[in-house]
Scaffold this motif. Sequence first.
Motif, short mmCIF file in Angstrom:
data_model
loop_
_atom_site.label_atom_id
_atom_site.label_comp_id
_atom_site.label_asym_id
_atom_site.label_seq_id
_atom_site.Cartn_x
_atom_site.Cartn_y
_atom_site.Cartn_z
N ASN A 190 -7.22 5.12 -44.86
CA ASN A 190 -6.12 5.37 -43.93
C ASN A 190 -5.47 6.72 -44.17
O ASN A 190 -5.04 7.39 -43.22
CB ASN A 190 -5.07 4.27 -44.06
N VAL A 191 -5.40 7.13 -45.43
CA VAL A 191 -4.82 8.44 -45.74
C VAL A 191 -5.69 9.55 -45.17
O VAL A 191 -5.19 10.53 -44.60
CB VAL A 191 -4.63 8.61 -47.26
N VAL A 192 -7.01 9.41 -45.31
CA VAL A 192 -7.92 10.41 -44.73
C VAL A 192 -7.76 10.46 -43.22
O VAL A 192 -7.69 11.55 -42.61
CB VAL A 192 -9.38 10.08 -45.11
N ALA A 193 -7.70 9.29 -42.59
CA ALA A 193 -7.52 9.25 -41.14
C ALA A 193 -6.20 9.91 -40.74
O ALA A 193 -6.15 10.64 -39.74
CB ALA A 193 -7.56 7.80 -40.64
N SER A 194 -5.16 9.67 -41.51
CA SER A 194 -3.87 10.29 -41.21
C SER A 194 -3.94 11.81 -41.37
O SER A 194 -3.37 12.56 -40.57
CB SER A 194 -2.78 9.73 -42.14
N ALA A 195 -4.66 12.26 -42.40
CA ALA A 195 -4.81 13.70 -42.61
C ALA A 195 -5.54 14.35 -41.43
O ALA A 195 -5.16 15.43 -40.96
CB ALA A 195 -5.57 13.96 -43.91
N VAL A 196 -6.59 13.69 -40.95
CA VAL A 196 -7.31 14.21 -39.79
C VAL A 196 -6.40 14.20 -38.56
O VAL A 196 -6.44 15.12 -37.73
CB VAL A 196 -8.58 13.39 -39.54
N LEU A 197 -5.59 13.17 -38.44
CA LEU A 197 -4.63 13.10 -37.34
C LEU A 197 -3.69 14.31 -37.36
O LEU A 197 -3.46 14.95 -36.33
CB LEU A 197 -3.82 11.81 -37.44
N TYR A 198 -3.17 14.64 -38.55
CA TYR A 198 -2.28 15.80 -38.65
C TYR A 198 -3.02 17.09 -38.29
O TYR A 198 -2.45 17.98 -37.65
CB TYR A 198 -1.70 15.90 -40.07
N CYS A 199 -4.27 17.19 -38.71
CA CYS A 199 -5.06 18.38 -38.36
C CYS A 199 -5.28 18.47 -36.85
O CYS A 199 -5.30 19.56 -36.28
CB CYS A 199 -6.41 18.34 -39.08
N SER A 200 -5.41 17.32 -36.22
CA SER A 200 -5.65 17.32 -34.77
C SER A 200 -4.41 17.76 -33.99
O SER A 200 -4.53 18.17 -32.84
CB SER A 200 -6.11 15.94 -34.30
N PHE A 201 -3.23 17.67 -34.60
CA PHE A 201 -2.04 18.23 -33.95
C PHE A 201 -2.25 19.73 -33.70
O PHE A 201 -1.89 20.25 -32.65
CB PHE A 201 -0.80 18.03 -34.82
N TYR A 202 -2.82 20.38 -34.70
CA TYR A 202 -3.04 21.83 -34.59
C TYR A 202 -4.10 22.14 -33.54
O TYR A 202 -3.91 23.03 -32.70
CB TYR A 202 -3.47 22.39 -35.94
N THR A 203 -5.21 21.42 -33.57
CA THR A 203 -6.27 21.70 -32.60
C THR A 203 -5.80 21.42 -31.18
O THR A 203 -6.24 22.08 -30.23
CB THR A 203 -7.52 20.86 -32.92
N SER A 204 -4.91 20.46 -31.03
CA SER A 204 -4.33 20.20 -29.72
C SER A 204 -3.47 21.37 -29.27
O SER A 204 -3.60 21.85 -28.13
CB SER A 204 -3.48 18.92 -29.78
N PHE A 205 -2.64 21.87 -30.16
CA PHE A 205 -1.72 22.95 -29.79
C PHE A 205 -2.48 24.21 -29.39
O PHE A 205 -2.20 24.83 -28.36
CB PHE A 205 -0.78 23.26 -30.96
N VAL A 206 -3.46 24.61 -30.21
CA VAL A 206 -4.13 25.88 -29.95
C VAL A 206 -4.99 25.81 -28.69
O VAL A 206 -5.24 26.84 -28.05
CB VAL A 206 -4.99 26.32 -31.15
N SER A 207 -5.45 24.63 -28.31
CA SER A 207 -6.24 24.54 -27.09
C SER A 207 -5.35 24.49 -25.85
O SER A 207 -5.65 25.12 -24.83
CB SER A 207 -7.17 23.32 -27.13
N VAL A 208 -4.25 23.76 -25.94
CA VAL A 208 -3.36 23.64 -24.79
C VAL A 208 -2.66 24.96 -24.49
O VAL A 208 -2.51 25.36 -23.33
CB VAL A 208 -2.32 22.52 -25.02
N PHE A 209 -2.26 25.68 -25.55
CA PHE A 209 -1.59 26.95 -25.34
C PHE A 209 -2.54 28.14 -25.47
O PHE A 209 -2.09 29.29 -25.49
CB PHE A 209 -0.41 27.09 -26.30
N ASN A 210 -3.83 27.84 -25.58
CA ASN A 210 -4.87 28.86 -25.48
C ASN A 210 -4.66 30.00 -26.46
O ASN A 210 -4.81 31.18 -26.12
CB ASN A 210 -4.92 29.41 -24.05
N THR A 211 -4.30 29.65 -27.71
CA THR A 211 -4.11 30.68 -28.72
C THR A 211 -5.43 31.06 -29.33
O THR A 211 -6.44 30.38 -29.20
CB THR A 211 -3.17 30.18 -29.83
N GLN A 212 -5.44 32.15 -30.06
CA GLN A 212 -6.69 32.69 -30.61
C GLN A 212 -7.14 31.97 -31.86
O GLN A 212 -8.23 32.22 -32.36
CB GLN A 212 -6.52 34.18 -30.92
#
Length: 264
Positions: A231-253
């Motif tokens: 569950n901790v690993v899954a939570s860590a990946v979840l937190y990482c996916s916050f970043y991948t969501s942000f950079v794709s939605v706001f089209n950052t480099q």
Amino acid sequence: MQAVSLPALAGWRWVRDGWMLFRKQPMAFFTWAMFVSLILMVASVTPPIGPLLFVVLMPTATLLSLSASRHAEQGQKILLGTWIAPLRVAGVFKRLLGMGALYVVFCLILGLIAFMPFSAEVTEALKSVTVSNDLLPLLEAVRTPMAIFAVLYVLMAAIFWYAPALVGWHTIPMTRALFYSGIACWRNKLAFVVYGLSWLGIFLAIDTALSALSMLGLPKSLSATIQVPINVVASAVLYCSFYTSFVSVFNTQQAVVSDSEPVN
């Protein structure tokens, strides 16, 4: 900040790219997820101050996670100083605390909106519980207000979802950041549906798999012990996916994996 509109499958790509980002520095992200879990446990046993402080600090924790993810994506080693680096910018921590306080206020208001119309039924159910020790009437009484609160909470969460990054990285005033976050989530609502369902499926799959092992004879204590790091690993990946969501939605480099062309 201009948010693009992505196809529904972008929600799954955020999860996939979060896993790829986690693999770059797994121990750092695992340690962070474990730390957050421990703080949540401490908060849960120290009501009412603990839960309130935890919620107030959520925007700060979100920005720390995003900043560490950006360092990892850029190939930089995540050190202890990396986690607190965003807070060294003048005024950022204060604005994030203000955002967290506003989050608490919104939660309280939504709770009142959801539960006040049903206060008589809930009060009567509570009296019934004290007399009969039967929780069923209480569960039935709170079912409708909880459903209303859940819907309202999702709408509120959209307003705050990207706001910490917009405030911390782009120095956008909080009110505008909340507005931009809400617009970004609305424009990508189908992607967020897929994103939410993906994570729901992942956590349900983990729980189901370990329950199956218990049914096959694995001691429940051992099953529970195994489930904690998973569950901790899954939570860590979840937190990482916050970043991948942000950079794709706001089209950052800094995107880990580029999404397909935006859909108008």
